[in-house]
Design a protein around this motif. Structure first.
Motif, PDB file in Angstrom:
ATOM      1  N   ASN A  63      69.348 -72.059  40.999  1.00  0.00           N
ATOM      2  CA  ASN A  63      69.280 -72.676  39.669  1.00  0.00           C
ATOM      3  C   ASN A  63      70.636 -72.623  38.979  1.00  0.00           C
ATOM      4  N   THR A  64      71.044 -73.758  38.438  1.00  0.00           N
ATOM      5  CA  THR A  64      72.274 -73.769  37.642  1.00  0.00           C
ATOM      6  C   THR A  64      72.009 -73.129  36.288  1.00  0.00           C
ATOM      7  N   SER A  65      73.070 -72.620  35.677  1.00  0.00           N
ATOM      8  CA  SER A  65      72.953 -71.995  34.354  1.00  0.00           C
ATOM      9  C   SER A  65      73.661 -72.853  33.315  1.00  0.00           C
ATOM     10  N   GLY A  66      73.110 -72.886  32.109  1.00  0.00           N
ATOM     11  CA  GLY A  66      73.728 -73.646  31.015  1.00  0.00           C
ATOM     12  C   GLY A  66      74.571 -72.789  30.095  1.00  0.00           C
ATOM     13  N   ASP A  67      74.821 -71.534  30.494  1.00  0.00           N
ATOM     14  CA  ASP A  67      75.577 -70.606  29.641  1.00  0.00           C
ATOM     15  C   ASP A  67      77.078 -70.834  29.803  1.00  0.00           C
ATOM     16  N   SER A  68      77.550 -71.964  29.296  1.00  0.00           N
ATOM     17  CA  SER A  68      78.962 -72.330  29.485  1.00  0.00           C
ATOM     18  C   SER A  68      79.644 -72.612  28.153  1.00  0.00           C
ATOM     19  N   ILE A  69      80.937 -72.374  28.125  1.00  0.00           N
ATOM     20  CA  ILE A  69      81.768 -72.730  26.971  1.00  0.00           C
ATOM     21  C   ILE A  69      82.970 -73.493  27.514  1.00  0.00           C
ATOM     22  N   THR A  70      83.117 -74.743  27.084  1.00  0.00           N
ATOM     23  CA  THR A  70      84.119 -75.624  27.679  1.00  0.00           C
ATOM     24  C   THR A  70      84.816 -76.448  26.601  1.00  0.00           C
ATOM     25  N   ARG A  71      86.123 -76.588  26.736  1.00  0.00           N
ATOM     26  CA  ARG A  71      86.850 -77.452  25.806  1.00  0.00           C
ATOM     27  C   ARG A  71      86.793 -78.881  26.304  1.00  0.00           C
ATOM     28  N   LEU A  72      86.334 -79.772  25.443  1.00  0.00           N
ATOM     29  CA  LEU A  72      86.374 -81.198  25.727  1.00  0.00           C
ATOM     30  C   LEU A  72      87.505 -81.827  24.920  1.00  0.00           C
ATOM     31  N   ALA A  73      87.609 -83.129  24.920  1.00  0.00           N
ATOM     32  CA  ALA A  73      88.760 -83.793  24.295  1.00  0.00           C
ATOM     33  C   ALA A  73      88.944 -83.407  22.828  1.00  0.00           C
TER      34      ALA A  73
END
Length: 296
Positions: free
Chosen positions: A138-148
């Motif tokens: 299972n993939t996890s949605g616990d992510s923090i990512t910089r977008l544009a």
């Protein structure tokens, strides 16, 4: 017919013929035999299948042999013969020489290669166990990512939980008991030397269904609104037929597989904290308390 049109027609026909020749070459190599050492020919055939995918899969993906997939819940797959995955944005969980553990968030496709006929119940049982080991990740949605222009916390709207495309490569048609275990079946027929492609949902899933399956935790009936063409277009629309009415299999596979890869397009935003939490767990995967009483 003008000279320009005539030249274009020759190029088109030449490309189709080149695909047919490449297909025959792959099939011929896949049917080489080494009777006194099955593991040798098995590894050789995996390498040929790898070369086939390298010929049609964009360079943004890496294709590795004999890897294990892992998720942040401590689930680990059985050994995967070939994995097609992103190596640009997603870190390996562990890599040393031939030992590779790849996070499920990075994986676009997994390939099981079989040299012998898949008809024996024990072989069918083992392949189903292999599929289950992939399905249990299972993939996890616990992510923090910089977008544009903003910071994204959690998964992207159109990619909440991916699963890889499952492909079975074999020399003979597999048992009907495996009909819906894989998304794509690729069979290298010895006589005539041709590749056959079987996609169980080729005619009944549209691209919106496929996107839901591959990007939305298997929800093929997602409520997301897609462009109208995605509801009307199916993978059967990507078949290439030659002037004799025969399927140009390798070219068709190129277009169909790459369309599915374009529906995935990017790897899941990587959940670094989820994997940190996994490695910090103690005991049987349950949360333990620190000396101060707080849970890990």
């Amino acid at each position: 017919m003008s000279k320009k049109a005539s030249k274009s027609e020759k190029v088109r026909k030449a490309i189709i013929e080149n695909y047919k020749k490449a297909e025959k070459s792959f099939v011929s190599q896949l049917n080489f035999t080494v009777p006194n050492h099955p593991p040798t020919i098995g590894g050789f055939r995996e390498e040929i299948w790898k070369q086939l995918f390298e010929q049609i899969v964009p360079k943004k993906y890496v294709i590795e042999q004999s890897v294990f997939l892992i998720d942040s819940n401590e689930n680990v797959s059985n050994e995967v013969d070939l994995a097609i995955f992103d190596e640009m944005y997603t870190p390996y969980i562990f890599r040393k020489g031939r030992i590779k553990f790849i996070p499920i968030e990075a994986v676009a496709a997994v390939v099981q290669c079989k040299s012998q006929n898949v008809e024996i119940d024990e072989d069918i049982k083992n392949i189903k166990k292999w599929c289950d080991s992939i399905n249990n990740l299972n993939t996890s949605g616990d992510s923090i990512t910089r977008l544009a222009q903003l910071m994204s916390v959690g998964p992207a709207k159109y990619q909440t939980g991916t699963r890889p495309i499952k492909i079975l490569c074999s020399l003979q048609k597999p048992s009907k008991k495996l009909t819906k275990s894989f998304d794509i079946y690729i069979i290298a027929n010895k006589k005539p030397p041709r590749i056959k492609i079987k996609i169980p949902h080729e005619d009944d899933w549209n691209l919106a269904n496929w996107h839901g399956q591959l990007n939305m935790c298997g929800n093929s009936k997602t409520e997301l609104k897609y462009p109208e063409v995605m509801y009307s277009r199916k993978l059967s629309d990507y078949q290439v037929i030659d002037e004799k009415g025969q399927l140009v299999s390798l070219l068709t596979l190129n277009l169909q597989l790459n369309q599915l890869l374009m529906l995935i397009n990017n790897p899941m935003f990587f959940p670094h904290k989820a994997y940190a939490d996994m490695f910090n767990r103690k005991g049987n995967g349950k949360e333990d308390k620190n000396d101060d009483g707080n849970t890990n």
